[in-house]
Design a protein around this motif. Structure first.
Motif, mmCIF file in Angstrom:
data_model
loop_
_atom_site.group_PDB
_atom_site.id
_atom_site.type_symbol
_atom_site.label_atom_id
_atom_site.label_comp_id
_atom_site.label_asym_id
_atom_site.label_seq_id
_atom_site.Cartn_x
_atom_site.Cartn_y
_atom_site.Cartn_z
ATOM 1 N N MET A 187 0.843 -1.175 0.000
ATOM 2 C CA MET A 187 0.000 0.000 0.000
ATOM 3 C C MET A 187 0.888 1.239 0.000
ATOM 4 S SD MET A 187 -3.071 0.948 2.619
ATOM 5 C CE MET A 187 -2.124 1.240 4.077
ATOM 6 N N LYS A 188 0.967 1.917 -1.124
ATOM 7 C CA LYS A 188 1.774 3.126 -1.242
ATOM 8 C C LYS A 188 0.934 4.345 -0.887
ATOM 9 C CE LYS A 188 4.782 1.530 -4.924
ATOM 10 N NZ LYS A 188 5.283 1.803 -6.252
ATOM 11 N N LEU A 189 1.591 5.342 -0.325
ATOM 12 C CA LEU A 189 0.900 6.588 -0.034
ATOM 13 C C LEU A 189 0.430 7.227 -1.338
ATOM 14 C CD1 LEU A 189 3.255 8.208 2.631
ATOM 15 C CD2 LEU A 189 1.205 6.872 3.015
ATOM 16 N N ASN A 190 -0.789 7.724 -1.339
ATOM 17 C CA ASN A 190 -1.284 8.400 -2.528
ATOM 18 C C ASN A 190 -2.045 9.683 -2.198
ATOM 19 O OD1 ASN A 190 -3.712 7.402 -1.604
ATOM 20 N ND2 ASN A 190 -4.104 6.096 -3.345
ATOM 21 N N VAL A 191 -2.000 10.096 -0.929
ATOM 22 C CA VAL A 191 -2.652 11.328 -0.502
ATOM 23 C C VAL A 191 -1.560 12.264 0.007
ATOM 24 C CG1 VAL A 191 -4.344 12.343 1.055
ATOM 25 C CG2 VAL A 191 -4.756 10.080 0.109
ATOM 26 N N GLY A 192 -1.395 13.400 -0.672
ATOM 27 C CA GLY A 192 -0.335 14.352 -0.346
ATOM 28 C C GLY A 192 -0.726 15.380 0.694
ATOM 29 N N GLY A 193 0.195 16.292 0.974
ATOM 30 C CA GLY A 193 0.121 17.272 2.051
ATOM 31 C C GLY A 193 -1.169 18.046 2.210
ATOM 32 N N ILE A 194 -1.498 18.903 1.252
ATOM 33 C CA ILE A 194 -2.698 19.731 1.370
ATOM 34 C C ILE A 194 -3.944 18.860 1.364
ATOM 35 C CG2 ILE A 194 -4.092 21.506 0.230
ATOM 36 C CD1 ILE A 194 -1.459 22.765 -0.714
ATOM 37 N N LEU A 208 -8.169 3.579 -8.342
ATOM 38 C CA LEU A 208 -9.226 3.255 -9.294
ATOM 39 C C LEU A 208 -9.487 4.420 -10.248
ATOM 40 C CD1 LEU A 208 -11.756 1.573 -6.841
ATOM 41 C CD2 LEU A 208 -10.221 0.434 -8.442
ATOM 42 N N LEU A 209 -9.297 5.645 -9.735
ATOM 43 C CA LEU A 209 -9.527 6.841 -10.538
ATOM 44 C C LEU A 209 -8.259 7.373 -11.196
ATOM 45 C CD1 LEU A 209 -11.888 8.654 -7.995
ATOM 46 C CD2 LEU A 209 -12.553 7.430 -10.083
ATOM 47 N N GLY A 210 -7.122 6.770 -10.896
ATOM 48 C CA GLY A 210 -5.852 7.209 -11.471
ATOM 49 C C GLY A 210 -5.344 8.509 -10.870
ATOM 50 N N ILE A 211 -5.666 8.756 -9.618
ATOM 51 C CA ILE A 211 -5.271 9.996 -8.942
ATOM 52 C C ILE A 211 -4.166 9.687 -7.945
ATOM 53 C CG2 ILE A 211 -6.064 11.864 -7.443
ATOM 54 C CD1 ILE A 211 -8.891 11.372 -8.554
ATOM 55 N N ASN A 212 -3.223 10.618 -7.817
ATOM 56 C CA ASN A 212 -2.153 10.510 -6.829
ATOM 57 C C ASN A 212 -1.708 11.928 -6.481
ATOM 58 O OD1 ASN A 212 0.044 10.000 -5.262
ATOM 59 N ND2 ASN A 212 1.142 8.791 -6.768
#
Length: 65
Positions: free
Chosen positions: A1-8, A52-56
């Motif tokens: 499980m890689k991080l995919n939610v950034g700072g802001i 699933l949405l291709g967002i990072n």
């Protein structure tokens, strides 16, 4: 499980989650308990919907692509 939610993104999720939970605890509608989801994803740094949405939004993982 890689991080995919950034700072802001993380800060906004945590704040929104806390606000919804506070509203629920003060007698708000039952659906306000959904605040657990953004709070958890903000604290953990992973959102299961993002792949699933291709967002990072995590800058560390963007360099790997």
């Amino acid at each position: 499980m890689k991080l995919n939610v950034g700072g802001i993104d993380r800060v906004l999720r945590i704040l929104a989650g806390l606000a919804l939970l506070a509203w629920a605890l003060m007698g708000g509608p039952v659906w306000a308990w959904i605040g657990v989801v953004p709070l958890a994803t903000g604290l953990v740094g992973f959102c299961p919907a993002y792949p699933l949405l291709g967002i990072n939004t995590c800058p560390m993982n963007k360099a790997e692509k």
